[in-house]
Scaffold this active site. Structure first.
Site, short mmCIF file in Angstrom:
data_model
loop_
_atom_site.label_atom_id
_atom_site.label_comp_id
_atom_site.label_asym_id
_atom_site.label_seq_id
_atom_site.Cartn_x
_atom_site.Cartn_y
_atom_site.Cartn_z
N ASP A 24 -62.57 -7.48 -18.84
CA ASP A 24 -61.31 -7.34 -18.60
C ASP A 24 -60.89 -6.00 -18.37
O ASP A 24 -59.99 -5.24 -19.00
CB ASP A 24 -60.79 -7.90 -19.93
N GLU B 226 -52.70 -12.52 -24.48
CA GLU B 226 -53.01 -11.32 -24.41
C GLU B 226 -52.17 -10.27 -23.98
O GLU B 226 -51.91 -9.12 -24.68
CB GLU B 226 -54.48 -10.97 -23.57
N ASP C 89 -53.47 -15.54 -19.37
CA ASP C 89 -52.39 -15.18 -18.97
C ASP C 89 -52.02 -13.95 -18.24
O ASP C 89 -52.88 -13.41 -17.99
CB ASP C 89 -51.39 -14.89 -20.57
N1 BES Z 1 -57.06 -5.69 -19.21
C1 BES Z 1 -56.12 -4.86 -19.95
C2 BES Z 1 -56.76 -3.88 -20.62
C3 BES Z 1 -57.11 -2.56 -19.97
C4 BES Z 1 -56.22 -1.98 -18.99
C5 BES Z 1 -58.41 -2.21 -20.30
C6 BES Z 1 -56.49 -0.78 -18.54
C7 BES Z 1 -58.84 -0.96 -19.20
C8 BES Z 1 -57.87 -0.41 -18.58
C9 BES Z 1 -55.30 -5.78 -20.81
O1 BES Z 1 -55.12 -7.09 -20.10
C10 BES Z 1 -54.14 -5.08 -21.23
O2 BES Z 1 -53.20 -5.16 -20.38
N2 BES Z 1 -54.09 -4.70 -22.38
C11 BES Z 1 -52.56 -4.41 -22.95
C12 BES Z 1 -52.84 -4.43 -24.48
C13 BES Z 1 -51.57 -4.62 -25.24
C14 BES Z 1 -50.60 -5.60 -24.79
C15 BES Z 1 -51.86 -4.82 -26.53
C16 BES Z 1 -52.40 -3.00 -22.67
O3 BES Z 1 -53.43 -2.05 -22.54
O4 BES Z 1 -51.31 -2.52 -22.27
MN MN Z 2 -56.67 -7.68 -19.18
MN MN Z 3 -53.35 -6.63 -18.64
#
Ligand code: BES
Ligand code: MN
Ligand code: MN
Length: 472
Positions: free
Chosen positions: A192, A163, A97
């Site tokens: 990721d 996610e 997604d």
């Molecule tokens: N790929 C990101 C996680 C990430 C962000 C890793 C920045 C390293 C640096 C992931 O897709 C993401 O956006 N995660 C969300 C999680 C939330 C929805 C629980 C986030 O970090 O806001």
């Molecule tokens: Mn991500």
């Molecule tokens: Mn993300």
């Protein structure tokens, strides 16, 4: 491994075409109108994996309650490539997604049409987060099949479609399948996240957690005319803004009492991990697009990103936001904010502190409106160690493909499933990023450099070779 690396280099354009097809499916999990596209994206992956000989199954996660609307949750795609008991099994997680994206947000090109610019940047929503990396693994499988080569390890895929919207149902599945589908897993690899800067690869051993809050203020039955009622009623938006302004100061300091008391002290050993990282203030300025940094040094900036909590205000639902003037008093407004959490914060305690603080601050206003504040979802922080053989293998792979030793980094973002895999499977989890720090995940003009996609595919494959030779 050499044949594999060569194949990837030669078939660059095929891999870019695969990414083009994936980006064209607007699998935005946060928008119900796009839910069928999220399903389409899962079907795309199932077809790709099946055509490469993987045994694939999908797991239905039931329904999601979206403001009273019952939506089908997209499936978890579980796929196995190879089941040789003599080989290790590596679990690979990714998400199919993406974040929302509209041309009107300021994109230079249609966000769901992959465009390669003059600097060989592949621009499109999900190119870096996380379709590029997910397809990177699939490219690795394709290369081996095409070359008639056996993979050095068995791969188990776990791909999710929610996610970006809280991973509903995934934790339960992981714990449920720990002794079934995931039984033989020896190690976990997640691609990721991103490099720190734009030139040097990294391995990542820590993430912040996130606790998300909604704060609703209600008053009148319906929206009111500010000419008729302005100055005569308690206005929900005024109350909400007053309380929200108490949460954090402009220097990023969280003002909720009790939060910093939970934060682990910075030890001399940890302090050393901030020496010699390939990251410059200019790269930060470039990534932000302005010189608005709170801290003057990279060290302090990274500490505030990796190991200190932060509180961000995200939006106000119900507020008037269209262009032009409208003299309305919104009847009810919901403020949204989140706290990134770090060792040793406890999400339950964080939530209790925040709720009590907001209620107390609201009470001080003496308003006759009502306030409801609660945590909508939380995911804990994750901190591992880069000395584990899983990381040693990945570091070797980085040296093979990039000719440099990777930086060892933590991150400020959150991937809650990382901790779930570690806890449920009791196996080491490695974060091995493909994209660069300036890819603009969640922002406009998200991109993945062609070289990161291609070398990243080589890196994921090389890692499988290296990890096949260590004791996990
Ligand atoms: N790929 C990101 C996680 C990430 C962000 C890793 C920045 C390293 C640096 C992931 O897709 C993401 O956006 N995660 C969300 C999680 C939330 C929805 C629980 C986030 O970090 O806001
Ligand atoms: Mn991500
Ligand atoms: Mn993300």
């Amino acid at each position: 491994m050499d044949k594999f690396l060569e194949y990837v280099d030669k078939h660059q354009n095929d891999f870019v075409e695969r990414l083009r097809k994936a980006v064209a499916i607007p699998s935005v999990s946060g928008d119900p109108a796009h839910r069928p596209d999220v399903f389409r994206m899962s079907e795309f992956l199932v077809e790709e994996l099946k055509s490469l000989g993987a045994s694939v199954e999908t797991r239905d996660l039931g329904k999601q309650d979206w403001h009273g609307q019952q939506l089908d949750l997209p499936p978890i795609v579980l796929a196995t490539v190879g089941n040789n008991p003599e080989k290790k099994t590596i679990l690979v997680y990714g998400h199919y997604d993406v974040q929302p994206a509209l041309l009107e947000d300021g994109w230079s090109t249609n966000p769901f049409e992959l465009v390669e610019d003059e600097n060989n940047r592949l621009i499109g929503r999900g190119s870096s987060d996380d379709k590029g990396p997910v397809l990177g693994w699939i490219n690795v499988v394709e290369a081996h099949k095409a070359l008639g080569l056996e993979l050095p390890v068995n791969i188990k895929f776990c791909l999710e479609g929610m996610e970006e919207s809280g991973s509903e149902g995934l934790d339960a599945l992981i714990f449920d399948e720990a002794s079934k589908y995931f039984k033989d897993v020896d190690g976990v690899c997640i691609s990721d996240n991103y490099w720190l800067g734009t030139t040097k690869p990294c391995l990542t051993y820590g993430l912040r957690g996130v606790s998300y809050f909604h704060m609703k203020v209600k008053g009148p039955r319906a929206d009111l005319h500010s000419g008729v009622f302005g100055g005569t009623v308690h206005e929900p938006m005024t109350d909400l803004v007053a309380v929200m302004s108490k949460l954090v100061n402009p220097d990023g300091k969280i003002l909720v009492p009790g939060i910093y008391e939970q934060v682990r002290a910075l030890s001399p050993e940890e302090e050393k991990t901030y020496d010699d990282l390939a990251f410059q203030m200019e790269e930060l300025h470039d990534a932000v697009g302005n010189k608005i940094n709170i801290h003057d040094t990279i060290r302090k900036t990274l500490q505030c990103r990796w190991r200190n909590p932060s509180l961000s205000l995200h939006g106000i639902e119900g507020a008037f936001y269209s262009p032009g003037d409208k003299t309305v008093i919104p009847a009810q407004v919901t403020g949204k904010f989140s706290i990134r959490t770090v060792p040793d914060m406890d999400p339950k305690q964080v939530s209790a502190l925040v709720v009590k603080f907001c209620q107390d601050e609201f009470a001080k206003l003496g308003s006759k409106n009502t306030l409801d504040v609660h945590c909508t979802h939380d995911g804990n922080y994750w901190l591992s160690s880069p000395n584990h053989p899983n990381y040693v293998a990945a570091a070797k792979a980085v040296e093979t493909v990039y000719g440099v030793k990777p930086d060892l980094t933590r991150e400020g973002g959150s991937i809650p499933v990382t901790l779930s895999f570690q806890d449920a499977l009791k196996k080491n989890v490695l974060l091995l990023p493909m994209g660069r720090g300036d890819d603009g995940a969640h922002s406009i003009n998200e991109k993945l450099d062609r070289s990161n996609y291609i070398k990243g595919t080589q890196l994921l494959g090389a890692y499988l070779y290296e990890v096949s030779e260590v004791k996990l």
